[in-house]
Design an enzyme around this catalytic site. Structure first.
Site: not given
Ligand SMILES: NC(=O)c1ccc[n+]([C@@H]2O[C@H](COP(=O)([O-])OP(=O)(O)OC[C@H]3O[C@@H](n4cnc5c(N)ncnc54)[C@H](OP(=O)(O)O)[C@@H]3O)[C@@H](O)[C@H]2O)c1
Length: 403
Positions: A94, A153, A178
């Site tokens: 996201s 992630s 984060h």
């Molecule tokens: N979501 C929120 O509300 C939010 C808010 C503020 C900050 N954050 C921070 O922003 C960062 C990203 O969060 P997010 O929620 O956008 O991401 P997420 O949904 O937790 O992670 C998504 C990404 O990680 C990849 N991924 C997962 N396992 C993997 C692996 N073993 N090897 C390579 N790629 C892998 C996925 O690729 P595939 O599709 O290929 O699996 C996908 O592109 C984190 O540090 C989070 O704490 C998030």
């Protein structure tokens, strides 16, 4: 301070005009940058409003804090600042989606790096990232990028670090959203190289909101922090990137404070606490013979549809004052009882965050091969609780209901 300020309104109406005119998937250097530039140039340069915009020290209940604002970074300045940079968005969940598209629409040079063939690769292509041009496997994107935005992630940031670390060479900037990976280094083993700037921009909301607020011409609140400043420009870069990815206002913090407050808040009032509190109240109503609809309306529907928006609008006393004197009297009496009962739980929770227990649990769980299915299973159990099943019917009666 409201986000609905004059420049924001100008940007919003420009954005609205464009969303009618532009295609869904915008090409590189796309329409929003043009719009945003037009809107920013419409802002009066020296009005009363303009004179108080930009970096400011504000009094938050007696504590002075510095707040950074988008208006100090008109798009021309932003684009010039990053003209020699390539922002490599690593991961397309996201945040990758929201931050990547916003930066691209702001006219910055952005590429995406994800595992080839995975669900993120497909999602990125659907958003107009082109394999071999703007979409690459992770390692290649890091090699091509100058600002490496690690939006995998949190569990993946840890498991991929041994591969990624050697590619973060001198002169690049390492960016996170984060503090998790760096702060809990004993568990994640993410130790940034000592010769690069390490910064953080953490939007205070989901990546979907990062995108929708940007499209509306508004901006999300973000925290910014510097972990390592090698160039002497790390903070400036963090603020500029904050603007680039669609922030409106940026609040300065540290990596540690960001991750502690974030993990604490989502386990507490934002998510875990609210589910626990809703459910406890609902169960007592049901045990005393109230119907599901009555118990749901009195617990969730009135909260989310009527009272909580009032808190958001003008604060707790405003919400109290909008309710009957009977309600006010009772709520005033019971609020301290709930505070006293909850305080030890919040203290326990903060300690569990600070000593890394929460991190270890999250890393262990989210590193399982079956983590998506396992999470889905538990969330299905919540969805099947009577309270949320009753909620579906209550919601279906709303005038603006959409299935
Ligand atoms: N979501 C929120 O509300 C939010 C808010 C503020 C900050 N954050 C921070 O922003 C960062 C990203 O969060 P997010 O929620 O956008 O991401 P997420 O949904 O937790 O992670 C998504 C990404 O990680 C990849 N991924 C997962 N396992 C993997 C692996 N073993 N090897 C390579 N790629 C892998 C996925 O690729 P595939 O599709 O290929 O699996 C996908 O592109 C984190 O540090 C989070 O704490 C998030």
């Amino acid at each position: 301070m409201s986000f609905a300020s004059r420049p924001a309104q100008a940007l919003r109406s420009a954005s609205r005009r464009a969303s009618r005119a532009s295609p869904k998937v915008a090409p590189k250097q796309a329409s929003y940058s043009v719009l945003a530039r037009a809107a920013v140039s419409n802002v009066p340069r020296r009005s009363t409003v303009a004179s108080v915009r930009g970096i400011k020290t504000l009094d938050f209940a007696g504590t002075k804090e510095v707040v950074y604002e988008r208006s100090d970074w008109p798009l021309s300045k932003l684009q010039d600042y990053f003209k020699n940079d390539t922002l490599a968005i690593i991961g397309y969940g996201s945040q990758g989606h929201g931050q990547g598209l916003n930066a691209r629409d702001n006219g910055l040079n952005v590429i995406v790096g994800v595992r080839e063939g995975g669900s993120s690769w497909k999602a990125a292509q659907e958003d107009g990232w082109v394999p071999g041009e703007t979409l690459f496997p992770i390692e290649e994107a890091i090699n091509r990028g100058t600002i490496i935005m690690n939006l995998l992630s949190d569990a993946a940031q840890s498991s991929t670090w041994p591969t990624i670390a050697p590619l973060i060479t001198k002169g690049k900037t390492l960016y996170f959203s984060h503090g998790f990976s760096v702060v809990y280094k004993e568990d994640t083993h993410v130790i940034p190289p000592s010769d690069v700037d390490v910064i953080l921009v953490a939007p205070k909301g989901s990546g979907r909101t990062v995108r929708t607020l940007f499209k509306e011409g508004r901006g999300i609140n973000s925290s910014i922090a510097v972990f390592q400043d090698v160039t002497g420009k790390a903070k400036e870069k963090a603020v500029a990137l904050g603007v680039g990815i669609g922030s409106g206002y940026m609040y300065e913090t540290t990596f540690g404070k960001e991750v502690y407050s974030d993990l604490y808040g989502e386990r507490g009032v934002l998510m875990g606490g609210i589910q626990g509190m809703f459910l406890a109240q609902y169960k007592v109503l049901r045990a005393n013979g109230h119907s599901p609809s009555e118990a749901f309306n009195e617990t969730v529907e009135e909260a989310t549809q009527s009272l909580y928006p009032l808190i958001g609008e003008k604060g707790m006393d405003y919400m109290y004052n909008a309710c009957s004197t009977t309600a006010r009297r009772g709520a005033l009496d019971w609020a301290p009882v709930f505070e006293k009962a909850n305080l030890p739980i919040f203290e326990k929770l903060y300690e569990s965050v600070k000593n890394g227990t929460e991190t270890r649990k999250a890393l262990e769980f989210n590193s399982r091969k079956t983590y998506r299915e396992d999470l889905a299973k538990e969330l299905k159990e919540i969805d099947e609780q009577e309270i949320w099943r009753a909620g579906k019917t209550v919601r279906s009666l709303r005038p603006d209901y959409k299935a």
